[in-house]
Design a protein around this motif. Structure first.
Motif, short mmCIF file in Angstrom:
data_model
loop_
_atom_site.label_atom_id
_atom_site.label_comp_id
_atom_site.label_asym_id
_atom_site.label_seq_id
_atom_site.Cartn_x
_atom_site.Cartn_y
_atom_site.Cartn_z
N LEU A 86 0.86 -1.18 0.00
CA LEU A 86 0.00 0.00 0.00
C LEU A 86 0.90 1.24 0.00
CD1 LEU A 86 -2.63 -1.04 2.71
CD2 LEU A 86 -2.51 -1.71 0.31
N HIS A 87 0.75 2.08 -0.99
CA HIS A 87 1.55 3.29 -1.13
C HIS A 87 0.63 4.51 -1.23
CE1 HIS A 87 5.41 1.21 -1.77
NE2 HIS A 87 4.72 0.32 -2.46
N SER A 88 1.23 5.69 -1.24
CA SER A 88 0.45 6.92 -1.33
C SER A 88 -0.20 7.08 -2.69
CB SER A 88 1.33 8.12 -1.03
OG SER A 88 2.37 8.23 -2.01
N ASP A 89 0.41 6.52 -3.74
CA ASP A 89 -0.05 6.76 -5.11
C ASP A 89 -0.43 5.50 -5.86
OD1 ASP A 89 2.48 5.71 -5.25
OD2 ASP A 89 3.23 7.16 -6.72
N ARG A 90 -0.36 4.35 -5.21
CA ARG A 90 -0.67 3.10 -5.91
C ARG A 90 -0.84 1.97 -4.91
NH1 ARG A 90 4.69 3.58 -5.54
NH2 ARG A 90 5.98 1.71 -5.25
N THR A 91 -1.41 0.88 -5.37
CA THR A 91 -1.48 -0.34 -4.59
C THR A 91 -0.97 -1.49 -5.46
OG1 THR A 91 -3.39 0.43 -3.32
CG2 THR A 91 -3.02 -1.94 -3.37
N GLU A 92 -0.17 -2.36 -4.88
CA GLU A 92 0.35 -3.51 -5.61
C GLU A 92 -0.08 -4.79 -4.90
OE1 GLU A 92 4.51 -3.25 -6.55
OE2 GLU A 92 4.46 -1.06 -6.74
N VAL A 93 -0.69 -5.68 -5.63
CA VAL A 93 -1.07 -6.99 -5.10
C VAL A 93 -0.34 -8.04 -5.92
CG1 VAL A 93 -2.96 -8.57 -4.57
CG2 VAL A 93 -3.33 -6.09 -4.46
N PHE A 94 0.67 -8.62 -5.30
CA PHE A 94 1.55 -9.56 -6.00
C PHE A 94 2.19 -8.82 -7.19
CE2 PHE A 94 -1.65 -12.90 -4.34
CZ PHE A 94 -1.14 -12.74 -3.07
N HIS A 95 1.97 -9.29 -8.40
CA HIS A 95 2.59 -8.65 -9.56
C HIS A 95 1.68 -7.62 -10.22
CE1 HIS A 95 6.22 -11.13 -9.64
NE2 HIS A 95 5.46 -12.18 -9.36
N ALA A 96 0.48 -7.46 -9.71
CA ALA A 96 -0.46 -6.50 -10.30
C ALA A 96 -0.30 -5.14 -9.65
CB ALA A 96 -1.89 -7.00 -10.14
N VAL A 97 -0.27 -4.09 -10.46
CA VAL A 97 -0.12 -2.72 -9.98
C VAL A 97 -1.38 -1.93 -10.31
CG1 VAL A 97 1.24 -0.61 -10.09
CG2 VAL A 97 2.39 -2.82 -10.33
N TYR A 98 -1.93 -1.24 -9.29
CA TYR A 98 -3.14 -0.43 -9.47
C TYR A 98 -2.77 1.03 -9.23
CZ TYR A 98 -5.31 -5.01 -8.95
OH TYR A 98 -5.65 -6.33 -9.08
N PRO A 99 -2.46 1.78 -10.31
CA PRO A 99 -2.07 3.19 -10.15
C PRO A 99 -3.19 4.03 -9.54
CG PRO A 99 -1.56 2.36 -12.36
CD PRO A 99 -2.46 1.35 -11.70
#
Length: 551
Positions: free
Chosen positions: A311-324
């Protein structure tokens, strides 16, 4: 329509967002602005001994108070002296407002052979240098746009959590502008996540947590502090009961008195029980990670993407998937609501760094840090310099409401002294506990002057000078017996007397044995005034976690 001056507009905006102190050194192109600070009803002027220390102080002030720090310097010679401190704030994501007093607008255009310039007409050289270390700049040149420009960069400073740069020409300090915009608070609202994408991300995370059952752990890192999500993290942990750990840069982002707090994870140098718990988990939820070398134990994290949710300020990453553009500020509360209270809890080893039993009475670093840490109280502020102090303080379990700071990424030695000035002032304004400064004998020599400023302001930090006869952290890196890692051994207990005026109250001590330090820490009146404690430790001794970095 009400009016104000450009300087008044800037200071009123700073006061509105919680700034009560501006650090700096007066210079001829900033004197008029400094005078306006002195006259302001809320914001106060804090004169530092040099611009670098003022930048460090603004950084420390921001970390404790949770608002931008602010410093004022003069054109060229002043601002360049501060730029190392500003760069550190940029690297470590600390919001700071740097106001630079410049020559009048006509001279900035005509570029005469003026003092504080390079003598070649390149008046813009300094602002171009600053561009690399800030997220926004406002080169004020006319009253009609000044207010909007000030508002723009302050919004960027607060919402992007990095320094900004404002130039204020001497002929614009008293220029009249409309005060009407000041009636409207600046909007620091973080945009909402895309609803559909966020819902999909929540479903994916909830499914993975359900599959992992009671084999989920959480690691909280520095961006949780910088981006203001510690409250959301606390709610998340209380609901889920997941074991939680912090990376070095995330220390104090989690209440370390929490019963499910497991300690510091830094890859290979971590305690074996910490390393085992995290690396054997089925699912790892990382919040605000900053994957720098020292923060990850020399890139020794063993966190495979196949079981990592970030969990980041500008994106979420679940395994290899990135959700900008799916940021943690809005995602975390919704995730907390959607996750059920667990039916069973993952077992974990209690976090503790006990004071070791040693047969001799000499002070060692493995004994020093947990001993001193046992005297901390809730709400204290702990500042550690780059070096053995930064590693040693990782072994201390902080009390509830404490603030911890060091420069894990930028790593500029001497930072802690200026930062402690700003931190102690912010702690006083926020009615927090004591401020502790841990600094090596080598680091202190770079920025020692600000001890004088602390006494001038009536601040009362407790300063532990770790005297290990030089740059021990560098001895571990290269040249353990080389002369370049040696320093002059100052008369440390004479410093406060030498740097104070006749009215300042201070105490200084030198301890070389466990008995001496125990007796000192047990004194009922210890720390009632600014206090310096010289702690003599062996030259090649080091905190346990630093030794594990070398294994």
């Amino acid at each position: 329509m009400s009016t104000t001056t450009i300087s008044g507009y800037l200071l009123d905006r700073l006061a509105q967002i919680g700034v009560e102190s501006v650090f700096g050194v007066p210079g001829d192109f900033s004197l008029q602005f400094v005078e306006k600070i002195v006259d302001h009803k809320i914001v106060e002027w804090v004169g530092a001994c040099n611009e670098l220390n003022a930048a460090y102080a603004a950084d420390g002030y921001s970390r404790v108070k949770g608002v931008p720090g602010c410093l004022s310097t003069t054109f060229g010679v002043g601002e360049l002296s501060a730029i190392n401190g500003i760069a550190g704030s940029f690297a470590e994501r600390v919001p700071v407002v740097h106001v630079v007093g410049t020559p009048p607008t006509e001279q900035m255009k005509d570029k005469p052979l003026l003092h504080h310039t390079l003598g070649n007409g390149h008046f813009e050289a300094y602002s171009k240098a600053a561009e690399h270390f800030v997220v926004a700049s406002a080169i004020l040149s006319e009253p009609s746009t000044a207010g909007a420009e000030i508002d723009r960069v302050l919004i960027d400073c607060v919402t992007k959590f990095r320094p900004v740069y404002i130039t204020l020409p001497t002929d614009l300090v008293n220029a009249v502008v409309s005060a009407t915009p000041l009636q409207i608070p600046l909007d620091f609202t973080i945009p909402e996540n895309d609803t559909a994408t966020e819902a999909a991300v929540l479903d994916v995370i909830v499914k993975q947590v359900s599959t992992a059952q009671d084999r989920v752990v959480v690691i909280v890192d520095g961006c949780a502090l910088r981006y203001g999500v510690t409250g959301e993290v606390k709610d998340f942990l209380r609901k889920t009961k997941f074991p939680v750990f912090v990376a070095p840069m995330g220390k104090s982002a989690v209440d370390e008195s929490y019963e499910r707090f497991g300690g510091v994870y830094a890859g290979r140098p971590s305690l074996p029980a910490v390393k085992q718990t995290i690396e054997q988990a089925t699912l790892i939820i990382s919040i605000g990670a900053i994957c720098s070398d020292i923060n990850t134990g020399g890139f020794s994290h063993e966190l495979p993407k196949t079981k990592l949710i970030e969990l980041h300020s500008d994106r979420t990453e679940v395994f290899h998937a990135v959700y900008p553009r799916i940021g943690m500020k809005h995602l975390l509360p919704k995730l907390t609501t959607k996750l059920p209270t667990p039916a069973s809890l993952m077992p974990m080893t209690s976090y503790a760094y006990p004071v070791p039993e040693e047969e001799h009475d000499g002070i060692t670093q493995p004994w020093l840090w947990p001993t001193v840490g046992s005297h901390f109280r809730p709400g204290d502020v702990i500042v550690a310099d780059t070096g053995t102090s930064a590693f040693g303080t990782l072994d201390i379990r902080m009390k509830s409401g404490s603030v911890y700071m060091t420069q894990t990424l930028w790593g500029s030695i001497g930072y802690s002294v200026g930062a402690a000035l700003g931190a102690a002032l912010a702690a006083r304004q926020c009615k927090m506990g004591k401020t502790y400064l841990f600094v090596g004998d080598g680091s202190l020599q770079l920025t020692v002057q600000e001890l004088s400023t602390m006494m001038h302001l009536g601040l009362k930090p407790i300063i532990f000078v770790i005297n290990n006869s030089g740059y021990t952290i560098e001895r571990f890196l290269h040249g353990p017996t080389q002369s370049f890692n040696d320093i002059v051994n100052w008369k440390w207990t004479k410093l406060l007397d030498a740097l104070s005026d006749e009215k300042a109250m201070s105490e200084s001590y030198k301890v070389a044995t466990k008995t001496e330090l125990d007796q000192l820490l047990s004194k009922p009146d210890f720390g009632k005034v600014i206090t310096l404690v010289e702690v003599v430790v062996p030259m090649f001794d080091a905190p346990p976690i630093l030794r594990r970095y070398r294994q």
